[in-house]
Scaffold this active site. Structure first.
Site, mmCIF file in Angstrom:
data_model
loop_
_atom_site.group_PDB
_atom_site.id
_atom_site.type_symbol
_atom_site.label_atom_id
_atom_site.label_comp_id
_atom_site.label_asym_id
_atom_site.label_seq_id
_atom_site.Cartn_x
_atom_site.Cartn_y
_atom_site.Cartn_z
ATOM 1 N N HIS A 1 0.964 -1.450 -0.039
ATOM 2 C CA HIS A 1 0.154 -0.227 -0.271
ATOM 3 C C HIS A 1 1.066 1.550 -0.378
ATOM 4 C CE1 HIS A 1 -3.674 2.382 1.630
ATOM 5 N NE2 HIS A 1 -3.007 3.274 1.894
ATOM 6 N N GLU A 2 1.871 1.706 0.894
ATOM 7 C CA GLU A 2 2.775 2.522 0.997
ATOM 8 C C GLU A 2 3.585 2.686 -0.208
ATOM 9 O OE1 GLU A 2 1.667 4.551 3.233
ATOM 10 O OE2 GLU A 2 0.149 3.377 4.406
ATOM 11 N N HIS B 1 1.690 4.473 -2.606
ATOM 12 C CA HIS B 1 1.680 5.695 -2.423
ATOM 13 C C HIS B 1 2.944 6.367 -2.812
ATOM 14 C CE1 HIS B 1 -2.091 6.840 -0.214
ATOM 15 N NE2 HIS B 1 -1.746 6.049 0.830
ATOM 16 N N GLU C 1 -5.000 8.013 -2.929
ATOM 17 C CA GLU C 1 -5.018 5.786 -2.232
ATOM 18 C C GLU C 1 -5.275 5.653 -3.552
ATOM 19 O OE1 GLU C 1 -4.906 6.381 1.115
ATOM 20 O OE2 GLU C 1 -6.001 4.360 1.655
HETATM 21 MG MG MG Z 1 -3.131 5.111 2.582
#
Ligand code: MG
Length: 499
Positions: free
Chosen positions: A264-265, A268, A294
């Site tokens: 997830h990170e 980003h 996101e």
């Molecule tokens: Mg996030």
């Protein structure tokens, strides 16, 4: 333009320095350093604010755009430059319209509310939090009035997270989403549960770290321009496209949580690395919105990271780190990493139920802002909705209306971005699958470079050139809709739960 860009660049350098201090605070700073660090960051933040609202910037900007009307006065600007001066004016106005006394009152109220909320959640005491939330809503209404809006006060706050989005637009998208989502959750909860015993073991955290780092590199995070460290809550911060930081947290008993947080990170972080460096300092080298940010993390985490194709590549690698998973086969593994379980807590929610948690919060906060919904009625409304969506009821307010930090720091209007990220992400991925030849074969073989470069070009390199909804339209050729996301979920989970 040269002069304007130089001022903007200097402001950005100060902001980056503040971000480094914040990153250090969350990762390495000894506990005792908190008070002094707070002082330093507050001072830097004051300097940034002074520069970002000061006469040099205003004068340089006024040579290109009329500060009052927003009309361009320099007719020689190219498209990038036009957008830079328009966004700079917009950001500047937002800072200028708030009176100093209001900013101070808000800042004091946020500090007080955060402390009260922390205690209230611990003691399960909504009554203690309620008056602070009431005052917060009052202040937020004033803030919305300062910003101005065409239709509803909540729209003015949404613009700070999803530029151009309105209460009505989001309500329409969520309205499309809700019946199909609730129906899917119903069918899944009626299906036989999935066996996840192999996940209920302990997994060495050093091996988890090595595997996670390997995956981050494999999907395309450039580790010569990024690093990962540990923190209490995973986050990403970018000081510059060439220096991006991610954090994770690892727990022996929670293999998936550490792994998917790293993916997830990384999503980003790849967005941050892919922003148009030549425009650094200007608004063009910023994310299009919180929701678009996101979308980048969620598409890597869920659409790729929780796909069967991805694990055709990754499961054999995982088994070299954890021989105890030797006997798990791909089909079973795929099912157990996609278990859907309605829960009371948003941050623990799976890919299917997550958006329902957001819809509940959107409904409540927009009605507090637009329709005078009473704070005292929140617990009752909250619990009724949770029961309606999931068939379960919180035992107390700590696992209900008090669970999130957002309202306590004044982040009204923030929640919708999380669910919008799902919608943007699905529509982006839909297009990527069509544009990239043999897309899933590439994923199966562990080759993610085509997708990464596609996202670089279609999303990252465009920075803040488009508002989010316009960006989605430019990328996909179609208006934003909840359909790609729902189609994706229904197809995937029908197979997983054999519906
Ligand atoms: Mg996030």
């Amino acid at each position: 333009m040269k002069q304007l860009k130089e001022i903007l660049l200097n402001i950005r350098k100060l902001a980056s320095a503040e971000s480094v201090l914040h990153w250090d605070m969350e990762t390495y700073m000894p506990e005792g350093g908190g008070a002094f660090r707070g002082d330093v960051m507050a001072y830097l933040s004051l300097l940034t604010h002074q520069m970002a609202t000061g006469a040099p910037l205003r004068d340089a900007l006024a040579r290109h755009i009329d500060p009052e009307t927003g009309e361009l006065v320099n007719i020689t600007l190219n498209d990038d430059e036009k957008r830079i001066v328009q966004l700079t004016r917009k950001d500047l106005q937002k800072q200028l319209v708030l009176p100093d006394a209001f900013v101070e009152e808000m800042s004091k109220h946020v500090s007080a509310t955060q402390q009260v909320w922390t205690k209230a959640r611990k003691n399960n005491d909504f009554a203690a939090f309620a008056p602070y939330l009431e005052k917060m809503i009052e202040l937020k209404k004033r803030e919305a009035d300062y910003y101005g809006y065409e239709d509803k006060p909540y729209d003015a706050l949404l613009d700070g997270f999803e530029p151009g989005m309105t209460t009505d637009r989001i309500a329409a998208l969520f309205g499309e989403l809700k019946p199909r989502l609730v129906g899917l959750v119903d069918r899944i909860t009626a299906a036989p549960p999935i066996d996840d015993r192999p996940l209920r073991q302990t997994f060495d955290t050093q091996e988890q770290w090595k595997f996670g780092m390997g995956i981050a590199k494999a999907i395309g995070l450039d580790m010569t321009r990024a690093r990962q460290d540990m923190s209490a809550h995973p986050f990403t911060t970018g000081f510059h496209p060439d220096d991006v930081r991610i954090t994770t947290r690892l727990d022996e008993t929670m293999l998936l949580s550490g792994l998917f947080s790293t993916i997830h990170e990384s999503g980003h972080a790849m967005y941050e690395q892919g922003l148009p460096k030549a425009h650094f300092g200007t608004p063009l080298c910023e994310a299009a919105s919180f929701g678009i940010h996101e979308s980048q993390s969620r598409l890597w985490e869920n659409v790729i990271g929780r796909s069967k194709a991805f694990w055709e590549y990754a499961l054999p690698v995982l088994k070299t780190h954890f021989p105890q998973l030797q006997d798990v086969d791909l089909a079973d593994w795929y099912r157990m990493i996609n278990i859907v379980k309605p829960s009371l807590i948003r941050v623990e929610a799976d890919e299917v139920t997550y958006s329902l948690h957001i819809m509940l919060r959107f409904d409540i906060e927009s009605r507090m802002m637009n329709e005078g919904l009473k704070v005292a009625d929140l617990p009752e409304i909250w619990n009724a909705k949770i029961k309606d969506y999931f068939g379960i009821v919180p035992k107390n307010d700590a696992e209900g209306v008090l669970q999130d930090v957002h309202w306590s720091f004044g982040g009204i209007g923030y929640f919708p971005s999380y669910a919008m990220g799902n919608l943007y992400g699905a529509q982006i991925m839909n297009t990527a699958e069509k544009d990239i030849p043999a897309f899933w074969d590439k994923v199966r073989s562990g080759d993610f470079s085509a997708l990464k470069h596609w996202l670089n070009e279609k999303v990252h390199a465009r920075g803040r050139y488009y508002d989010p909804e316009a960006l989605i339209k430019v990328i996909s050729g179609a208006p934003l809709s909840a359909e790609p996301f729902m189609d994706y979920l229904e197809k995937k989970y029908s197979e997983i739960y054999r519906l």
